[in-house]
Design a protein around this motif. Sequence first.
Motif, PDB file in Angstrom:
ATOM      1  N   LYS A   7      95.979  64.726 103.874  1.00  0.00           N
ATOM      2  CA  LYS A   7      95.575  65.928 103.156  1.00  0.00           C
ATOM      3  C   LYS A   7      94.387  66.512 103.891  1.00  0.00           C
ATOM      4  O   LYS A   7      93.413  65.819 104.141  1.00  0.00           O
ATOM      5  N   ARG A   8      94.467  67.745 104.237  1.00  0.00           N
ATOM      6  CA  ARG A   8      93.427  68.388 105.037  1.00  0.00           C
ATOM      7  C   ARG A   8      92.231  68.764 104.186  1.00  0.00           C
ATOM      8  O   ARG A   8      92.368  69.310 103.098  1.00  0.00           O
ATOM      9  N   LYS A   9      91.064  68.475 104.702  1.00  0.00           N
ATOM     10  CA  LYS A   9      89.805  68.864 104.078  1.00  0.00           C
ATOM     11  C   LYS A   9      88.974  69.588 105.123  1.00  0.00           C
ATOM     12  O   LYS A   9      89.120  69.360 106.313  1.00  0.00           O
ATOM     13  N   SER A  10      88.084  70.410 104.666  1.00  0.00           N
ATOM     14  CA  SER A  10      87.205  71.153 105.565  1.00  0.00           C
ATOM     15  C   SER A  10      85.804  70.554 105.496  1.00  0.00           C
ATOM     16  O   SER A  10      85.332  70.186 104.427  1.00  0.00           O
ATOM     17  N   LEU A  11      85.169  70.463 106.657  1.00  0.00           N
ATOM     18  CA  LEU A  11      83.810  69.935 106.735  1.00  0.00           C
ATOM     19  C   LEU A  11      83.027  70.791 107.714  1.00  0.00           C
ATOM     20  O   LEU A  11      83.479  71.025 108.834  1.00  0.00           O
ATOM     21  N   THR A  12      81.890  71.260 107.284  1.00  0.00           N
ATOM     22  CA  THR A  12      81.027  72.049 108.149  1.00  0.00           C
ATOM     23  C   THR A  12      79.818  71.207 108.518  1.00  0.00           C
ATOM     24  O   THR A  12      79.161  70.646 107.647  1.00  0.00           O
ATOM     25  N   LYS A  34      86.368  69.051 120.380  1.00  0.00           N
ATOM     26  CA  LYS A  34      85.164  68.605 119.666  1.00  0.00           C
ATOM     27  C   LYS A  34      85.513  68.123 118.268  1.00  0.00           C
ATOM     28  O   LYS A  34      85.016  67.103 117.820  1.00  0.00           O
ATOM     29  N   ASN A  35      86.373  68.868 117.580  1.00  0.00           N
ATOM     30  CA  ASN A  35      86.744  68.472 116.225  1.00  0.00           C
ATOM     31  C   ASN A  35      87.451  67.123 116.214  1.00  0.00           C
ATOM     32  O   ASN A  35      87.165  66.283 115.366  1.00  0.00           O
ATOM     33  N   VAL A  41      85.096  59.693 115.564  1.00  0.00           N
ATOM     34  CA  VAL A  41      83.837  58.978 115.344  1.00  0.00           C
ATOM     35  C   VAL A  41      83.630  58.696 113.855  1.00  0.00           C
ATOM     36  O   VAL A  41      83.278  57.578 113.471  1.00  0.00           O
ATOM     37  N   LEU A  42      83.862  59.692 113.011  1.00  0.00           N
ATOM     38  CA  LEU A  42      83.707  59.494 111.570  1.00  0.00           C
ATOM     39  C   LEU A  42      84.673  58.430 111.056  1.00  0.00           C
ATOM     40  O   LEU A  42      84.302  57.571 110.257  1.00  0.00           O
ATOM     41  N   HIS A  43      85.909  58.479 111.527  1.00  0.00           N
ATOM     42  CA  HIS A  43      86.908  57.485 111.104  1.00  0.00           C
ATOM     43  C   HIS A  43      86.503  56.084 111.531  1.00  0.00           C
ATOM     44  O   HIS A  43      86.597  55.140 110.751  1.00  0.00           O
TER      45      HIS A  43
END
Length: 50
Positions: A7-12, A34-35, A41-43
């Motif tokens: 499920k796609r989420k947006s993060l700024t 970059k994304n 890295v977050l995962h």
Amino acid sequence: MTVKDVKRKSLTVRVDADLDTKIERAAAELGLSKNAFIVMVLHKHYKDAG
């Protein structure tokens, strides 16, 4: 896992210019955007923490 499973989420995220350059270089070395690099890295950190 496939794209349909996610499920796609947006993060700024706001970063300074120096960190942005470091992210771009690291992503380019791995052949990622970059994304994609930031998500990787977050995962990794989330997986290691749990």
